[in-house]
Design an enzyme around this catalytic site. Structure first.
Site, PDB file in Angstrom:
ATOM      1  N   LYS A  79       4.918  -0.129  -5.281  1.00 30.85           N
ATOM      2  CA  LYS A  79       5.460  -0.505  -3.595  1.00 30.85           C
ATOM      3  C   LYS A  79       4.813  -1.762  -3.525  1.00 30.85           C
ATOM      4  O   LYS A  79       5.934  -1.901  -1.959  1.00 30.85           O
ATOM      5  CB  LYS A  79       4.454   0.758  -2.595  1.00 30.85           C
ATOM      6  CG  LYS A  79       3.428   0.942  -2.296  1.00 30.85           C
ATOM      7  CD  LYS A  79       3.038   2.093  -0.987  1.00 30.85           C
ATOM      8  CE  LYS A  79       1.191   1.576  -0.834  1.00 30.85           C
ATOM      9  NZ  LYS A  79       1.124   1.018  -0.158  1.00 30.85           N
ATOM     10  N   ASP A  80       4.351  -2.601  -3.440  1.00 32.45           N
ATOM     11  CA  ASP A  80       3.880  -3.591  -3.543  1.00 32.45           C
ATOM     12  C   ASP A  80       4.211  -4.970  -3.982  1.00 32.45           C
ATOM     13  O   ASP A  80       4.067  -5.762  -3.510  1.00 32.45           O
ATOM     14  CB  ASP A  80       1.896  -3.611  -2.407  1.00 32.45           C
ATOM     15  CG  ASP A  80       1.000  -2.764  -2.090  1.00 32.45           C
ATOM     16  OD1 ASP A  80       2.195  -2.992  -1.039  1.00 32.45           O
ATOM     17  OD2 ASP A  80      -0.049  -2.796  -2.195  1.00 32.45           O
ATOM     18  N   ARG A 110       6.680   1.194   8.693  1.00 31.67           N
ATOM     19  CA  ARG A 110       7.445   1.595   7.793  1.00 31.67           C
ATOM     20  C   ARG A 110       7.221   3.708   8.912  1.00 31.67           C
ATOM     21  O   ARG A 110       7.768   3.799   9.428  1.00 31.67           O
ATOM     22  CB  ARG A 110       8.397   2.291   7.152  1.00 31.67           C
ATOM     23  CG  ARG A 110       8.837   3.270   6.105  1.00 31.67           C
ATOM     24  CD  ARG A 110       8.326   4.583   5.756  1.00 31.67           C
ATOM     25  NE  ARG A 110       7.379   4.142   4.935  1.00 31.67           N
ATOM     26  CZ  ARG A 110       6.421   4.658   4.501  1.00 31.67           C
ATOM     27  NH1 ARG A 110       6.067   6.778   5.212  1.00 31.67           N
ATOM     28  NH2 ARG A 110       5.182   4.847   3.967  1.00 31.67           N
ATOM     29  N   ARG A 111       5.865   3.756   8.112  1.00 33.88           N
ATOM     30  CA  ARG A 111       5.524   4.908   9.035  1.00 33.88           C
ATOM     31  C   ARG A 111       5.341   4.815  10.347  1.00 33.88           C
ATOM     32  O   ARG A 111       5.864   5.588  11.408  1.00 33.88           O
ATOM     33  CB  ARG A 111       4.072   5.106   8.283  1.00 33.88           C
ATOM     34  CG  ARG A 111       3.807   5.008   6.747  1.00 33.88           C
ATOM     35  CD  ARG A 111       2.231   4.876   6.127  1.00 33.88           C
ATOM     36  NE  ARG A 111       2.376   5.953   5.102  1.00 33.88           N
ATOM     37  CZ  ARG A 111       1.138   5.165   4.074  1.00 33.88           C
ATOM     38  NH1 ARG A 111       0.527   3.982   4.098  1.00 33.88           N
ATOM     39  NH2 ARG A 111       1.491   5.477   3.086  1.00 33.88           N
ATOM     40  N   ARG A 137      -5.660  -2.965   9.267  1.00 32.16           N
ATOM     41  CA  ARG A 137      -5.698  -2.931   8.252  1.00 32.16           C
ATOM     42  C   ARG A 137      -7.480  -2.730   7.842  1.00 32.16           C
ATOM     43  O   ARG A 137      -7.757  -1.778   8.806  1.00 32.16           O
ATOM     44  CB  ARG A 137      -5.171  -4.360   8.087  1.00 32.16           C
ATOM     45  CG  ARG A 137      -4.289  -4.762   9.079  1.00 32.16           C
ATOM     46  CD  ARG A 137      -3.296  -4.997   7.501  1.00 32.16           C
ATOM     47  NE  ARG A 137      -3.676  -5.637   5.690  1.00 32.16           N
ATOM     48  CZ  ARG A 137      -3.984  -6.544   5.901  1.00 32.16           C
ATOM     49  NH1 ARG A 137      -4.001  -7.727   6.584  1.00 32.16           N
ATOM     50  NH2 ARG A 137      -4.600  -6.870   4.820  1.00 32.16           N
ATOM     51  N   VAL A 160      -9.034   2.138   2.492  1.00 29.58           N
ATOM     52  CA  VAL A 160      -9.352   3.601   2.842  1.00 29.58           C
ATOM     53  C   VAL A 160     -10.261   4.213   3.308  1.00 29.58           C
ATOM     54  O   VAL A 160      -9.975   4.881   4.446  1.00 29.58           O
ATOM     55  CB  VAL A 160      -8.345   4.965   1.438  1.00 29.58           C
ATOM     56  CG1 VAL A 160      -9.275   5.992   2.115  1.00 29.58           C
ATOM     57  CG2 VAL A 160      -7.883   4.577   0.634  1.00 29.58           C
ATOM     58  N   ARG A 194     -10.557   3.301   7.347  1.00 29.74           N
ATOM     59  CA  ARG A 194      -9.475   3.534   8.234  1.00 29.74           C
ATOM     60  C   ARG A 194     -10.140   5.003   8.470  1.00 29.74           C
ATOM     61  O   ARG A 194      -9.441   5.038   9.905  1.00 29.74           O
ATOM     62  CB  ARG A 194      -7.590   3.841   7.120  1.00 29.74           C
ATOM     63  CG  ARG A 194      -7.294   2.397   7.289  1.00 29.74           C
ATOM     64  CD  ARG A 194      -5.940   2.563   6.793  1.00 29.74           C
ATOM     65  NE  ARG A 194      -6.220   0.892   6.410  1.00 29.74           N
ATOM     66  CZ  ARG A 194      -4.381   0.626   6.253  1.00 29.74           C
ATOM     67  NH1 ARG A 194      -3.418   1.524   6.713  1.00 29.74           N
ATOM     68  NH2 ARG A 194      -4.391  -0.849   6.118  1.00 29.74           N
ATOM     69  N   CYS A 211       8.401  -5.887   1.676  1.00 27.87           N
ATOM     70  CA  CYS A 211       7.738  -4.407   1.452  1.00 27.87           C
ATOM     71  C   CYS A 211       7.414  -3.763   1.918  1.00 27.87           C
ATOM     72  O   CYS A 211       7.319  -2.536   2.656  1.00 27.87           O
ATOM     73  CB  CYS A 211       6.769  -4.703   0.375  1.00 27.87           C
ATOM     74  SG  CYS A 211       7.126  -5.398  -1.637  1.00 27.87           S
TER      75      CYS A 211
END
Length: 324
Positions: A78-79, A126-127, A144, A147, A150, A248
């Site tokens: 996806k990147d 998008r999210r 940013r 994982v 976040r 992207c």
């Protein structure tokens, strides 16, 4: 022989590369060396939409491969920009993991049960649009970080929830953090989400790339990892991005399914604030005994859906960012 795999140094990138390394060893018997590479996206803390998300993670890896610092590179698909990079070939897409998004919230909340005005973190336009489309009362915070960073903001109470890739959580062994898994029918995700991409130099993937007559040992080993169904599903999704000339990080979602001689594709373009969206879908038949027909159908389907979105006003609805 030793195959050097170039990857970013984040925990998720290393976990993904570890899966590729194990598969390569099983397929070829090669020894593996992991080469970590720092990308612009790793050192620039600005939002992806501000620094231009297209290629900020892929560029440094590609430069390292061209320079001979590694033999192959592994990306989150996806990147990866959809425009080909001179001298390189996308030689393999291994079997795709779960493409869904997951909400990771305090107190086991789901998207429907988050309290009014809850603070939800995401770095994805998008999210953000999808969150606001379903819950306009939410306070969506641009974030940013990796994982763990976040998730720690949720545990510390700075955020009520974050939205992350289900596949990423699974690869890190962190699925227990997910409190709500968002169905692709109502919540399609980024083109290529859940899939990995393996790039090699064009000369190594000679069997795919004229004018070279045959692949090198590296190219042959990598090609053995590719899953045709996963590859052509993401081909359709990425053809939407390419047809829209979207980056992207554009607020575009796409989900393709392949099976029983048919490929289906649905795509959505959102306004940045989530108040408007345009969706289009289509499907096509292919000959299940000849997968080259699936490749043709996937690319054609993506272009047809992109054109339908543009005809419906997608370019005026949403900022597409830099070309993909």
């Amino acid at each position: 022989m030793t195959i050097r795999i170039g990857t970013r140094a984040s925990a998720l990138a290393l976990a993904q590369t570890g899966h590729v390394a194990d598969a390569l060893t099983a397929a070829s018997g090669a020894d593996i060396e992991i080469v970590t590479i720092t990308s612009e996206g790793d050192v620039n803390s600005s939002s992806l939409s501000r620094i231009g998300g297209t290629g900020v993670f892929a560029g440094a890896l590609r430069d390292a491969l061209i320079a001979g610092r590694c033999d192959i590179i592994v990306h989150s698909l996806k990147d990866l920009p959809t425009v080909p990079f001179e001298g390189l070939v996308l030689a393999a897409v291994p079997p795709r993991a779960d493409a869904r998004d997951a909400l990771c919230a305090r107190d086991g909340a789901t998207l429907a049960t988050l309290p009014a005005a809850a603070r939800v973190g995401t770095g994805s336009p998008r999210r953000r649009a999808q969150l606001l489309a379903q819950r306009p009362d939410l306070d969506v915070v641009d974030i940013r970080g990796n994982v763990d960073t976040r998730l720690s903001r949720v545990r510390q109470g700075d955020l009520d929830a974050v939205v992350l890739s289900y596949a990423g959580l699974e690869r890190l062994g962190r699925l227990d953090e997910a409190t709500d898994v968002l169905d692709l029918v109502d919540w399609p995700t980024a083109p290529g989400q859940g899939a990995l991409a393996i790039e090699v130099r064009a000369a190594d993937a000679a069997h795919l790339w004229a004018p070279y007559p045959e692949a090198t040992v590296v190219g042959a080993a990598v090609s053995a990892l590719s899953d045709p169904v996963s590859s052509y599903a993401v081909t359709a999704e990425r053809a939407v991005l390419r047809g829209l000339e979207a980056g992207c990080t554009a607020p575009v979602a796409a989900a393709a399914t392949v099976g029983d001689g048919r490929i289906s594709l649905n795509a959505v373009v959102f306004s940045a604030d989530g108040t408007k969206s345009i969706s289009r879908g289509a499907d096509a038949a292919y000959d299940s005994t000849d997968l080259s027909t699936l490749q043709v159908a996937a690319d054609r389907l993506g272009r047809e859906v992109a054109l339908a979105l543009l005809d419906a006003g997608a370019a005026e609805l949403a900022p597409m960012g830099a070309g993909a």
